[in-house]
Design a protein around this motif. Structure first.
Motif, PDB file in Angstrom:
ATOM      1  N   GLY A  51       0.817  -1.212   0.000  1.00 20.18           N
ATOM      2  CA  GLY A  51       0.000   0.000   0.000  1.00 20.18           C
ATOM      3  C   GLY A  51       0.849   1.261   0.000  1.00 20.18           C
ATOM      4  N   SER A  85      -8.998  -5.628   7.482  1.00 19.96           N
ATOM      5  CA  SER A  85      -7.729  -4.945   7.223  1.00 19.96           C
ATOM      6  C   SER A  85      -6.681  -5.249   8.268  1.00 19.96           C
ATOM      7  CB  SER A  85      -7.962  -3.435   7.152  1.00 19.96           C
ATOM      8  OG  SER A  85      -8.852  -3.108   6.106  1.00 19.96           O
ATOM      9  N   ASP A  88      -3.353  -7.244   7.999  1.00 21.60           N
ATOM     10  CA  ASP A  88      -2.089  -6.594   7.654  1.00 21.60           C
ATOM     11  C   ASP A  88      -1.477  -6.054   8.944  1.00 21.60           C
ATOM     12  OD1 ASP A  88      -0.056  -4.826   6.920  1.00 21.60           O
ATOM     13  OD2 ASP A  88      -1.117  -4.111   5.140  1.00 21.60           O
ATOM     14  N   SER A 245      -2.959  -2.472  -2.107  1.00 19.49           N
ATOM     15  CA  SER A 245      -3.299  -2.830  -0.738  1.00 19.49           C
ATOM     16  C   SER A 245      -4.391  -3.889  -0.702  1.00 19.49           C
ATOM     17  CB  SER A 245      -3.763  -1.581   0.034  1.00 19.49           C
ATOM     18  OG  SER A 245      -4.317  -1.927   1.283  1.00 19.49           O
ATOM     19  N   ASP A 248      -7.264  -2.674   1.507  1.00 17.51           N
ATOM     20  CA  ASP A 248      -8.231  -1.807   0.832  1.00 17.51           C
ATOM     21  C   ASP A 248      -9.186  -2.620  -0.031  1.00 17.51           C
ATOM     22  OD1 ASP A 248      -6.955   0.326   1.998  1.00 17.51           O
ATOM     23  OD2 ASP A 248      -6.667   1.448   0.136  1.00 17.51           O
TER      24      ASP A 248
END
Length: 286
Positions: A51, A85, A88, A245, A248
């Motif tokens: 990202g 998310s 990550d 990403s 995302d």
């Protein structure tokens, strides 16, 4: 003591308070110099980062490697899950991931990006002890600045749209949204209204009511989607999605499932590495 700050992630939420606090304690605050950030952009140590926003943040940390400490924001303080998310590690625990995955940095000091996070006072006092000359100075600085430990006030509300205007709701991870992004992604005949106009806590609460167990930043982004989806004035939803990403991409899939009106994704506009930071201060070579 030279204290560097990572500015590319939610700087407006946490930066001014912590800079003022540490400067008052006698720290020499340094912000990333854009030229140094450009020089390290192709450093192989950045290859572990997914990202663009996080790559820039890690590049800033590398550019600040001459400091004695680096202050980095905890984007999801206190969250122990790994949903969405938060799979990550840079999203879930950015300061820890930065320190563990990127060799050659000075000690990284984690501070919450959310000034309403529990435990802020003892953390601030511990951090001041790193800089201030003694307990009396720590108490004096904290007593002077504790009233500033509150979130900035967002612009708030839905602005009134002129007739025949397409009202576009702009959503995404909170570090992807700011006034510059809002302006850059507004097309002819459109009024773009960003999720950044609303209080983060209210958006997080809305997202959590619909889906429990989300990381706070995911809850904030999806809470904004839900709020805009209920608005009778919004004609379409536009989501900022970084193609590099995976976090995302997950968020976009979940958001689209919640929206019953035109939905589109756009990459982050190129505003320059530091346009969204409060300032960038060059400093002499060490």
């Amino acid at each position: 003591m030279r204290v560097g700050f990572v500015t590319n992630l939610l700087w407006d939420r946490y930066g001014p308070f912590w800079v003022g606090l540490l400067e008052a304690a006698g720290a020499e605050v340094r912000l990333p110099d854009p030229e140094r950030v450009r020089k390290v952009w192709d450093d192989p140590r950045l290859d572990v980062v997914a990202g663009t926003a996080f790559r820039r943040a890690v590049a800033e940390a590398l550019a600040l490697a001459g400091c004695d400490r680096i202050v980095a924001p905890a984007l999801n303080p206190g969250y122990e899950g790994s949903r969405g998310s938060a799979q990550d590690p840079f999203v879930a625990r950015f300061p820890e991931a930065l320190a563990q995955a990127v060799p050659g940095l000075p000690p990284v000091v984690a501070v919450p990006a959310d000034l309403e996070a529990p435990g802020l006072a003892p953390l601030a006092i511990d951090t001041l002890q790193m800089v201030a000359p003694g307990p009396a100075a720590v108490r004096r600085v904290w007593q002077t600045h504790r009233a500033s430990a509150r979130p900035p006030r967002p612009p708030g509300g839905m602005p009134e749209a002129p007739p025949s205007t397409d009202v576009v709701a702009l959503v995404g991870q909170p570090w992807s949204l700011n006034e510059g992004v809002e302006r850059a992604l507004q097309g002819p005949g459109e009024l773009v209204v960003s999720a950044a106009r609303f209080p983060p806590r209210a958006l997080r609460e809305e997202g959590t009511r619909v889906e429990a167990g989300l990381a706070p930043t995911d809850a904030e982004a999806l809470g904004a989607v839900r709020r805009f989806a209920r608005s009778g004035t919004v004609t379409r939803v536009r989501m900022v999605v970084d193609p590099a990403s995976g976090a995302d991409a997950w968020l976009a899939r979940r958001a689209q499932a919640w929206v019953r009106r035109p939905f589109e994704t756009v990459p982050p506009p190129d505003l320059g590495a530091h346009e969204d930071a409060a300032a960038s201060t060059a400093f002499p070579e060490d």
